[in-house]
Scaffold this active site. Structure first.
Site, PDB file in Angstrom:
ATOM      1  N   ASP A  70       0.845  -1.193   0.000  1.00 20.20           N
ATOM      2  CA  ASP A  70       0.000   0.000   0.000  1.00 20.20           C
ATOM      3  C   ASP A  70       0.885   1.249   0.000  1.00 20.20           C
ATOM      4  O   ASP A  70       2.046   1.205   0.425  1.00 20.20           O
ATOM      5  CB  ASP A  70      -0.878   0.024   1.265  1.00 20.20           C
ATOM      6  CG  ASP A  70      -1.830  -1.162   1.321  1.00 20.20           C
ATOM      7  OD1 ASP A  70      -2.115  -1.750   0.260  1.00 20.20           O
ATOM      8  OD2 ASP A  70      -2.268  -1.498   2.443  1.00 20.20           O
ATOM      9  N   LYS A  71       0.269   2.353  -0.403  1.00 18.10           N
ATOM     10  CA  LYS A  71       1.029   3.614  -0.477  1.00 18.10           C
ATOM     11  C   LYS A  71       1.676   3.962   0.869  1.00 18.10           C
ATOM     12  O   LYS A  71       2.801   4.438   0.931  1.00 18.10           O
ATOM     13  CB  LYS A  71       0.087   4.736  -0.934  1.00 18.10           C
ATOM     14  CG  LYS A  71       0.770   6.042  -1.219  1.00 18.10           C
ATOM     15  CD  LYS A  71      -0.200   7.011  -1.885  1.00 18.10           C
ATOM     16  CE  LYS A  71       0.384   8.407  -1.920  1.00 18.10           C
ATOM     17  NZ  LYS A  71      -0.575   9.385  -2.463  1.00 18.10           N
TER      18      LYS A  71
END
Ligand code: URA
Length: 242
Positions: free
Chosen positions: A103-104
Protein backbone atom coordinates in the site's frame (compact mmCIF):
# COMPACT_ATOMS: atom_id res chain seq x y z
CA UNK A 1 22.63 -12.76 -30.01
CA UNK A 2 20.51 -9.65 -30.34
CA UNK A 3 20.34 -6.71 -32.70
CA UNK A 4 22.57 -3.78 -31.84
CA UNK A 5 19.66 -1.31 -31.76
CA UNK A 6 17.71 -3.59 -29.39
CA UNK A 7 20.81 -3.98 -27.17
CA UNK A 8 21.08 -0.21 -26.73
CA UNK A 9 17.33 0.35 -26.40
CA UNK A 10 17.05 -2.45 -23.81
CA UNK A 11 19.71 -0.70 -21.76
CA UNK A 12 17.68 2.49 -21.75
CA UNK A 13 19.70 4.61 -24.18
CA UNK A 14 16.60 5.66 -26.12
CA UNK A 15 13.81 4.32 -28.25
CA UNK A 16 14.63 1.96 -31.11
CA UNK A 17 14.35 4.95 -33.50
CA UNK A 18 16.66 7.09 -31.38
CA UNK A 19 19.36 4.47 -31.00
CA UNK A 20 19.20 3.67 -34.73
CA UNK A 21 20.03 7.33 -35.32
CA UNK A 22 23.03 7.17 -32.95
CA UNK A 23 24.25 4.05 -34.73
CA UNK A 24 23.95 5.69 -38.17
CA UNK A 25 25.75 8.76 -36.82
CA UNK A 26 28.77 6.52 -36.09
CA UNK A 27 28.59 6.98 -32.32
CA UNK A 28 28.45 3.25 -31.58
CA UNK A 29 31.37 0.77 -31.63
CA UNK A 30 31.28 -3.00 -31.37
CA UNK A 31 34.61 -4.45 -30.31
CA UNK A 32 36.31 -1.09 -30.90
CA UNK A 33 35.03 -0.75 -34.50
CA UNK A 34 32.39 1.76 -35.55
CA UNK A 35 29.26 -0.06 -36.71
CA UNK A 36 26.66 1.89 -38.65
CA UNK A 37 24.09 -0.86 -39.26
CA UNK A 38 21.43 -1.17 -36.53
CA UNK A 39 20.52 -4.76 -37.40
CA UNK A 40 24.00 -6.18 -36.83
CA UNK A 41 23.87 -9.00 -34.25
CA UNK A 42 25.90 -8.82 -31.05
CA UNK A 43 26.59 -11.36 -28.34
CA UNK A 44 25.29 -9.85 -25.11
CA UNK A 45 27.82 -11.57 -22.85
CA UNK A 46 30.93 -11.33 -25.05
CA UNK A 47 30.94 -8.31 -27.33
CA UNK A 48 32.06 -4.91 -26.15
CA UNK A 49 29.58 -2.19 -27.11
CA UNK A 50 30.27 1.52 -26.61
CA UNK A 51 28.19 4.63 -27.18
CA UNK A 52 30.23 7.84 -27.48
CA UNK A 53 33.18 5.88 -26.12
CA UNK A 54 31.36 4.72 -22.97
CA UNK A 55 31.01 0.99 -22.40
CA UNK A 56 27.41 -0.23 -22.38
CA UNK A 57 27.17 -3.43 -20.34
CA UNK A 58 24.18 -5.61 -21.11
CA UNK A 59 21.95 -6.78 -18.28
CA UNK A 60 19.22 -9.16 -19.32
CA UNK A 61 17.74 -9.57 -15.86
CA UNK A 62 18.00 -7.03 -13.08
CA UNK A 63 17.06 -7.47 -9.43
CA UNK A 64 16.80 -4.61 -6.94
CA UNK A 65 15.88 -4.63 -3.28
CA UNK A 66 14.07 -1.43 -2.31
CA UNK A 67 13.21 -0.25 1.17
CA UNK A 68 9.96 1.35 0.05
CA UNK A 69 9.14 4.58 1.84
CA UNK A 70 5.58 5.63 2.68
CA UNK A 71 4.02 7.96 0.12
CA UNK A 72 5.11 6.20 -3.08
CA UNK A 73 2.94 3.82 -5.06
CA UNK A 74 3.84 0.26 -6.09
CA UNK A 75 3.35 0.86 -9.80
CA UNK A 76 5.52 1.36 -12.85
CA UNK A 77 3.84 4.63 -13.86
CA UNK A 78 1.47 7.04 -12.20
CA UNK A 79 0.29 10.46 -13.32
CA UNK A 80 0.06 11.87 -9.77
CA UNK A 81 2.28 9.98 -7.38
CA UNK A 82 5.93 9.02 -7.27
CA UNK A 83 6.28 5.34 -8.11
CA UNK A 84 8.70 2.79 -6.74
CA UNK A 85 10.27 2.67 -10.22
CA UNK A 86 10.99 6.43 -10.07
CA UNK A 87 13.19 5.69 -7.03
CA UNK A 88 15.49 3.28 -8.93
CA UNK A 89 17.57 5.96 -10.57
CA UNK A 90 20.37 3.94 -12.18
CA UNK A 91 18.30 1.09 -13.58
CA UNK A 92 19.37 -0.21 -16.97
CA UNK A 93 16.29 -2.08 -18.08
CA UNK A 94 13.07 -0.31 -18.98
CA UNK A 95 10.90 -3.36 -18.32
CA UNK A 96 11.29 -3.47 -14.53
CA UNK A 97 8.26 -3.86 -12.28
CA UNK A 98 7.59 -4.35 -8.56
CA UNK A 99 6.92 -7.93 -7.49
CA UNK A 100 3.57 -7.47 -5.79
CA UNK A 101 2.17 -4.38 -4.22
CA UNK A 102 2.58 -2.63 -0.92
CA UNK A 103 0.00 0.00 0.00
CA UNK A 104 1.03 3.61 -0.48
CA UNK A 105 1.50 4.03 3.29
CA UNK A 106 3.33 0.69 3.77
CA UNK A 107 7.12 0.62 3.99
CA UNK A 108 9.76 -2.04 3.59
CA UNK A 109 10.93 -4.81 1.34
CA UNK A 110 9.97 -4.65 -2.31
CA UNK A 111 11.70 -6.63 -5.02
CA UNK A 112 11.96 -4.86 -8.34
CA UNK A 113 12.93 -6.91 -11.36
CA UNK A 114 12.13 -7.79 -14.95
CA UNK A 115 12.24 -11.53 -14.18
CA UNK A 116 8.62 -12.45 -14.92
CA UNK A 117 9.04 -16.14 -14.11
CA UNK A 118 10.40 -15.34 -10.66
CA UNK A 119 7.61 -12.83 -10.02
CA UNK A 120 5.06 -15.44 -10.96
CA UNK A 121 6.55 -17.96 -8.52
CA UNK A 122 6.67 -15.43 -5.69
CA UNK A 123 3.14 -14.17 -6.27
CA UNK A 124 1.32 -17.35 -7.23
CA UNK A 125 -1.35 -18.12 -4.60
CA UNK A 126 -0.42 -21.79 -4.98
CA UNK A 127 3.14 -21.25 -3.74
CA UNK A 128 2.23 -19.90 -0.27
CA UNK A 129 5.24 -17.62 0.00
CA UNK A 130 5.74 -16.42 3.58
CA UNK A 131 5.76 -12.67 4.05
CA UNK A 132 6.72 -11.18 7.39
CA UNK A 133 5.42 -7.78 8.46
CA UNK A 134 6.23 -5.59 11.44
CA UNK A 135 3.29 -3.41 12.51
CA UNK A 136 2.15 -0.92 15.11
CA UNK A 137 -1.45 -1.51 16.05
CA UNK A 138 -3.89 0.77 17.85
CA UNK A 139 -5.19 -1.20 20.83
CA UNK A 140 -3.99 -4.07 22.97
CA UNK A 141 -3.11 -7.14 20.89
CA UNK A 142 -3.94 -10.27 22.88
CA UNK A 143 -3.26 -13.99 22.97
CA UNK A 144 -6.85 -14.38 21.71
CA UNK A 145 -5.80 -12.49 18.54
CA UNK A 146 -2.83 -14.85 18.21
CA UNK A 147 -5.22 -17.81 18.34
CA UNK A 148 -7.67 -16.20 15.89
CA UNK A 149 -4.91 -15.52 13.36
CA UNK A 150 -3.61 -19.06 13.83
CA UNK A 151 -6.99 -20.41 12.78
CA UNK A 152 -7.57 -17.90 9.98
CA UNK A 153 -9.86 -14.88 10.18
CA UNK A 154 -12.83 -13.71 8.15
CA UNK A 155 -11.80 -10.46 6.44
CA UNK A 156 -14.85 -10.31 4.17
CA UNK A 157 -17.02 -7.19 3.94
CA UNK A 158 -20.76 -6.61 3.43
CA UNK A 159 -21.72 -9.98 4.83
CA UNK A 160 -19.47 -11.89 2.41
CA UNK A 161 -17.07 -14.37 3.93
CA UNK A 162 -13.39 -14.27 2.98
CA UNK A 163 -11.24 -16.40 5.20
CA UNK A 164 -7.48 -16.07 5.45
CA UNK A 165 -5.09 -18.96 5.81
CA UNK A 166 -3.44 -19.30 9.22
CA UNK A 167 -1.03 -16.52 10.11
CA UNK A 168 1.63 -16.50 12.81
CA UNK A 169 1.26 -13.50 15.10
CA UNK A 170 4.03 -12.60 17.53
CA UNK A 171 3.32 -9.92 20.11
CA UNK A 172 6.40 -7.74 20.62
CA UNK A 173 4.69 -5.24 22.94
CA UNK A 174 1.07 -5.24 24.01
CA UNK A 175 -0.16 -1.85 25.18
CA UNK A 176 -2.60 0.87 24.12
CA UNK A 177 -0.45 0.89 20.99
CA UNK A 178 0.96 -2.58 20.37
CA UNK A 179 3.89 -3.78 18.28
CA UNK A 180 3.66 -7.07 16.48
CA UNK A 181 5.25 -9.26 13.83
CA UNK A 182 2.94 -11.20 11.54
CA UNK A 183 3.83 -13.92 9.05
CA UNK A 184 1.28 -14.69 6.34
CA UNK A 185 1.49 -16.82 3.23
CA UNK A 186 -1.02 -14.97 1.06
CA UNK A 187 -1.23 -11.53 -0.47
CA UNK A 188 -4.88 -10.52 -0.31
CA UNK A 189 -5.69 -6.85 -0.80
CA UNK A 190 -4.85 -4.88 2.39
CA UNK A 191 -4.54 -8.24 4.10
CA UNK A 192 -2.69 -7.27 7.28
CA UNK A 193 -4.87 -4.21 7.88
CA UNK A 194 -8.04 -6.21 7.28
CA UNK A 195 -6.92 -9.03 9.58
CA UNK A 196 -6.56 -6.56 12.43
CA UNK A 197 -9.84 -4.87 11.51
CA UNK A 198 -11.46 -8.29 11.82
CA UNK A 199 -10.38 -8.40 15.48
CA UNK A 200 -11.41 -4.77 16.09
CA UNK A 201 -7.98 -3.12 15.81
CA UNK A 202 -6.31 -0.67 13.49
CA UNK A 203 -2.84 -0.90 11.93
CA UNK A 204 -1.15 2.50 12.24
CA UNK A 205 2.26 1.56 10.78
CA UNK A 206 3.20 -1.34 8.50
CA UNK A 207 6.55 -2.50 7.18
CA UNK A 208 7.41 -5.67 5.26
CA UNK A 209 10.57 -7.31 6.55
CA UNK A 210 10.85 -10.39 4.33
CA UNK A 211 9.36 -12.28 1.42
CA UNK A 212 10.28 -15.94 0.98
CA UNK A 213 14.06 -16.18 1.34
CA UNK A 214 14.59 -12.45 0.78
CA UNK A 215 15.17 -10.34 3.90
CA UNK A 216 15.21 -6.54 3.93
CA UNK A 217 18.78 -5.28 4.32
CA UNK A 218 18.92 -3.31 7.60
CA UNK A 219 21.48 -0.96 6.07
CA UNK A 220 18.98 0.35 3.54
CA UNK A 221 17.30 3.46 4.86
CA UNK A 222 13.75 4.21 3.80
CA UNK A 223 13.79 5.04 0.06
CA UNK A 224 17.19 3.42 -0.53
CA UNK A 225 17.81 0.43 -2.77
CA UNK A 226 20.58 -1.84 -3.95
CA UNK A 227 21.12 -4.64 -6.43
CA UNK A 228 20.54 -8.11 -5.01
CA UNK A 229 23.81 -9.92 -4.32
CA UNK A 230 24.67 -12.97 -6.44
CA UNK A 231 23.79 -15.15 -3.46
CA UNK A 232 20.40 -13.50 -2.95
CA UNK A 233 19.61 -13.91 -6.66
CA UNK A 234 20.55 -17.58 -6.42
CA UNK A 235 18.48 -18.08 -3.26
CA UNK A 236 15.40 -16.38 -4.59
CA UNK A 237 15.50 -17.85 -8.11
CA UNK A 238 16.30 -21.40 -7.04
CA UNK A 239 13.82 -21.31 -4.17
CA UNK A 240 10.46 -22.86 -5.00
CA UNK A 241 11.57 -23.32 -8.63
CA UNK A 242 10.52 -26.92 -9.19
N1 URA B 1 -1.11 -5.92 4.01
C1 URA B 1 -1.62 -4.66 3.99
O1 URA B 1 -2.64 -4.40 4.59
N2 URA B 1 -0.96 -3.74 3.29
C2 URA B 1 0.20 -3.97 2.62
O2 URA B 1 0.76 -3.06 2.00
C3 URA B 1 0.71 -5.27 2.66
C4 URA B 1 0.04 -6.24 3.36
Amino acid sequence: MIRLDKYLADMGFGTRQEVKKYIRQGRVCVNQKIVKTPDVKVQEEKDSVTLDGNEVAYASLEYYMLNKPAGVVSATEDSRDTTVLDLIRDKKRKDLFPVGRLDKDTEGLLLITNDGALAHRLLSPKKHVDKVYYAKVQGKVTEEDVRCFQEGVNIGADGKEEWTRPGTLEIIRSSSESEIRLSICEGKYHQVKRMFQAVGKEVTYLKRESMGPLVLDENLHSGEYRLLTKEEIKDVTEWNAE
